[in-house]
Write a protein that holds these residues in place. Structure first.
Motif, PDB file in Angstrom:
ATOM      1  N   ASN A   1      40.881  54.361  93.650  1.00 15.61           N
ATOM      2  CA  ASN A   1      41.573  53.154  92.882  1.00 15.61           C
ATOM      3  C   ASN A   1      40.699  53.191  91.479  1.00 15.61           C
ATOM      4  N   ALA A   2      39.472  53.324  91.546  1.00 18.79           N
ATOM      5  CA  ALA A   2      38.590  53.571  90.247  1.00 18.79           C
ATOM      6  C   ALA A   2      39.169  54.444  89.364  1.00 18.79           C
ATOM      7  N   MET A   3      39.841  55.690  89.780  1.00 14.28           N
ATOM      8  CA  MET A   3      40.189  57.079  88.971  1.00 14.28           C
ATOM      9  C   MET A   3      41.506  56.451  88.671  1.00 14.28           C
ATOM     10  N   ASP A   4      42.063  55.959  89.364  1.00 11.80           N
ATOM     11  CA  ASP A   4      43.618  55.259  88.911  1.00 11.80           C
ATOM     12  C   ASP A   4      43.523  54.154  87.781  1.00 11.80           C
ATOM     13  N   ASN A   5      42.764  53.465  87.874  1.00 13.14           N
ATOM     14  CA  ASN A   5      42.539  52.464  86.758  1.00 13.14           C
ATOM     15  C   ASN A   5      41.869  53.088  85.537  1.00 13.14           C
ATOM     16  N   ALA A   6      41.006  53.891  85.765  1.00 15.98           N
ATOM     17  CA  ALA A   6      40.537  54.880  84.626  1.00 15.98           C
ATOM     18  C   ALA A   6      41.719  55.603  84.059  1.00 15.98           C
ATOM     19  N   SER A   7      42.523  56.280  84.523  1.00 13.52           N
ATOM     20  CA  SER A   7      43.740  56.888  84.151  1.00 13.52           C
ATOM     21  C   SER A   7      44.420  55.880  83.137  1.00 13.52           C
ATOM     22  N   LYS A   8      44.917  54.645  83.878  1.00 12.97           N
ATOM     23  CA  LYS A   8      45.709  53.792  83.221  1.00 12.97           C
ATOM     24  C   LYS A   8      44.960  53.410  81.987  1.00 12.97           C
ATOM     25  N   ASN A   9      43.758  52.932  81.937  1.00  4.37           N
ATOM     26  CA  ASN A   9      43.069  52.749  80.995  1.00  4.37           C
ATOM     27  C   ASN A   9      43.114  53.685  79.560  1.00  4.37           C
ATOM     28  N   ALA A  10      42.855  54.875  80.048  1.00  2.90           N
ATOM     29  CA  ALA A  10      43.117  56.007  79.192  1.00  2.90           C
ATOM     30  C   ALA A  10      44.211  56.218  78.255  1.00  2.90           C
ATOM     31  N   THR A  11      45.288  55.961  79.331  1.00  2.00           N
ATOM     32  CA  THR A  11      46.744  56.175  78.841  1.00  2.00           C
ATOM     33  C   THR A  11      47.048  54.763  77.662  1.00  2.00           C
ATOM     34  N   ASP A  12      46.435  53.712  78.165  1.00  5.78           N
ATOM     35  CA  ASP A  12      46.500  52.532  77.192  1.00  5.78           C
ATOM     36  C   ASP A  12      45.800  52.914  75.859  1.00  5.78           C
ATOM     37  N   MET A  13      44.539  53.581  76.086  1.00  9.08           N
ATOM     38  CA  MET A  13      43.988  53.622  75.034  1.00  9.08           C
ATOM     39  C   MET A  13      44.518  54.627  73.790  1.00  9.08           C
ATOM     40  N   ILE A  14      45.179  55.922  74.479  1.00 11.28           N
ATOM     41  CA  ILE A  14      45.673  56.933  73.765  1.00 11.28           C
ATOM     42  C   ILE A  14      46.744  56.289  72.922  1.00 11.28           C
ATOM     43  N   SER A  15      47.620  55.507  73.703  1.00 13.53           N
ATOM     44  CA  SER A  15      48.883  54.745  72.731  1.00 13.53           C
ATOM     45  C   SER A  15      48.216  53.950  71.655  1.00 13.53           C
ATOM     46  N   ARG A  16      47.245  53.129  71.991  1.00 17.28           N
ATOM     47  CA  ARG A  16      46.570  52.415  70.622  1.00 17.28           C
ATOM     48  C   ARG A  16      46.160  53.322  69.731  1.00 17.28           C
ATOM     49  N   LEU A  17      45.353  54.557  69.971  1.00 17.84           N
ATOM     50  CA  LEU A  17      44.744  55.202  69.019  1.00 17.84           C
ATOM     51  C   LEU A  17      45.801  56.067  68.403  1.00 17.84           C
ATOM     52  N   GLN A  18      47.007  56.472  68.891  1.00 24.55           N
ATOM     53  CA  GLN A  18      48.122  57.381  68.412  1.00 24.55           C
ATOM     54  C   GLN A  18      48.721  56.035  67.459  1.00 24.55           C
ATOM     55  N   MET A  19      48.927  55.017  67.601  1.00 22.17           N
ATOM     56  CA  MET A  19      49.547  54.162  66.621  1.00 22.17           C
ATOM     57  C   MET A  19      48.667  53.964  65.726  1.00 22.17           C
ATOM     58  N   GLN A  20      47.073  53.695  65.744  1.00 20.13           N
ATOM     59  CA  GLN A  20      46.319  53.706  64.523  1.00 20.13           C
ATOM     60  C   GLN A  20      46.329  54.911  63.684  1.00 20.13           C
ATOM     61  N   TYR A  21      46.605  56.118  64.562  1.00 17.06           N
ATOM     62  CA  TYR A  21      46.260  57.420  63.800  1.00 17.06           C
ATOM     63  C   TYR A  21      47.607  57.428  62.771  1.00 17.06           C
ATOM     64  N   ASN A  22      48.878  56.980  63.502  1.00 15.44           N
ATOM     65  CA  ASN A  22      50.265  57.191  62.582  1.00 15.44           C
ATOM     66  C   ASN A  22      50.160  56.094  61.425  1.00 15.44           C
ATOM     67  N   ARG A  23      49.726  54.828  61.816  1.00 12.51           N
ATOM     68  CA  ARG A  23      49.619  53.976  60.643  1.00 12.51           C
ATOM     69  C   ARG A  23      48.764  54.475  59.632  1.00 12.51           C
ATOM     70  N   GLY A  24      47.506  54.814  59.721  1.00 11.35           N
ATOM     71  CA  GLY A  24      46.573  55.609  58.670  1.00 11.35           C
ATOM     72  C   GLY A  24      47.016  56.737  58.042  1.00 11.35           C
ATOM     73  N   ARG A  25      47.621  57.653  58.773  1.00  4.29           N
ATOM     74  CA  ARG A  25      48.325  58.544  58.136  1.00  4.29           C
ATOM     75  C   ARG A  25      49.551  58.179  57.333  1.00  4.29           C
ATOM     76  N   GLN A  26      50.348  57.390  57.671  1.00  2.00           N
ATOM     77  CA  GLN A  26      51.471  56.923  56.719  1.00  2.00           C
ATOM     78  C   GLN A  26      50.898  56.258  55.727  1.00  2.00           C
ATOM     79  N   ALA A  27      49.687  55.367  55.783  1.00  2.00           N
ATOM     80  CA  ALA A  27      49.126  54.744  54.604  1.00  2.00           C
ATOM     81  C   ALA A  27      48.541  55.922  53.661  1.00  2.00           C
ATOM     82  N   ALA A  28      47.867  56.995  54.346  1.00  2.00           N
ATOM     83  CA  ALA A  28      47.660  57.864  53.158  1.00  2.00           C
ATOM     84  C   ALA A  28      48.661  58.766  52.549  1.00  2.00           C
ATOM     85  N   ILE A  29      49.699  58.825  53.204  1.00  4.17           N
ATOM     86  CA  ILE A  29      50.910  59.677  52.633  1.00  4.17           C
ATOM     87  C   ILE A  29      51.496  58.655  51.405  1.00  4.17           C
TER      88      ILE A  29
END
Length: 311
Positions: free
Chosen positions: A269-297
């Protein structure tokens, strides 16, 4: 001519950094994007690890549940024997044996038995000891404690280190066996600690996603000899002592297998919750990265268009 040269000088001064060594305006965005990219990579690696550990824990959980069902048969047989020997004599001198493990990454499963032990020693009404024996007096806060597993040992050392008599580790690293339980029971009986009964505090398996701390009391040899129901049978002292030690080994084996199943369930259960949290963090970081890259361009395009318009 002089006016044109003055305008060019002002433009060059405005384009230069305000202080010596200052970074250009786009450098901060590039550094931030680089940091986000590195963090994305690390979180993706963590997600792979937690997913792999979840799969391993799921496989081990099935084996642990089968071992738990076999171990419970020992515990049920043990309870049936003592069901015919009611406790007519209080056993205030209790020896507490806390059962956990040496491994982590399984949530708060070790904290649950540690908190239950502290509540039991404090005489709390919501402790696992409530209802075990109505004839018993209050538990002494100086009762002797033995701990199986390094995790609960580290947690209980902060508050009740003075109560420790023995600690065990490397017990049940895979699936606990009766030999492990018999070795622990043998060391307890040979430790020289005087007790009327042994209270095993362990995690009780409720379901694949739920567990709770529980307590099992096992009488010692002297308490058995002084029981009126047990005295109805003519047993020698050595037989009574062997029965007490064997029943303690049975109870420890049942508690070890059940605690091991709880540990694997909690780790999955702990590893399942950690995997879900990592997936959510990846989506947030990916969106932040795309926004920063778009702003730089966008900033680069603005600079190019502004330069082209000035020409």
């Amino acid at each position: 001519m002089s006016t044109m040269l003055a305008r060019r000088s002002l433009a060059r001064a405005a384009a230069q950094p305000a202080a010596l060594g200052a970074a250009p305006s786009g450098a901060r965005n590039m550094a931030t994007l680089r940091e986000i990219e590195l963090r994305l990579k690390s979180v993706r690696n963590i997600e792979k690890i937690t997913k792999s550990m979840k799969m391993i824990a799921s496989t081990k959980l099935a084996k642990a549940q089968r071992a738990m069902e076999a171990g419970k048969k020992y515990g049920v047989a043990n309870k049936e024997v003592f069901a015919h020997v009611p406790s007519d004599k209080p056993t205030p001198n209790k020896l507490f044996v806390v059962i956990s493990s040496d491994k982590g990454l399984c949530g708060g499963i070790h904290s649950s038995v540690s908190k239950a032990t502290r509540r039991a020693l404090a005489g709390a009404e919501d402790s696992p000891l409530a209802g075990l024996n109505a004839n018993d007096s209050a538990v002494s806060p100086d009762s002797t404690v033995m701990v199986i597993g390094d995790k609960s040992k580290a947690q209980l050392t902060r508050t009740i280190a003075k109560n420790f008599a023995l600690t065990f580790n490397q017990i049940g690293r895979d699936i606990p066996t009766f030999a492990d339980a018999a070795a622990v029971a043998d060391l307890i009986t040979q430790s020289g600690v005087k007790y009327d009964s042994v209270v095993l505090i362990h995690n009780q398996f409720v379901s694949a996603i739920s567990y709770e701390p529980a307590a099992v009391e096992v009488k010692g040899a002297e308490a058995l000899q002084e029981s009126s129901a047990f005295n109805a049978y003519e047993n020698e002292d050595d037989a009574t002592k062997d029965l007490a030690e064997f029943s303690l080994a049975n109870a420890i084996f049942a508690a070890l297998t059940e605690g091991h199943a709880c540990e694997q369930s909690a780790r999955r259960n702990a590893m399942d919750n950690a995997s879900k949290n990592a997936t959510d963090m990846i989506s947030r970081l990916q969106m932040q990265y795309n926004r920063g890259r778009q702003a730089a361009i966008t900033n680069e395009l603005v600079d190019i268009i502004t330069g082209a318009s000035a020409l």
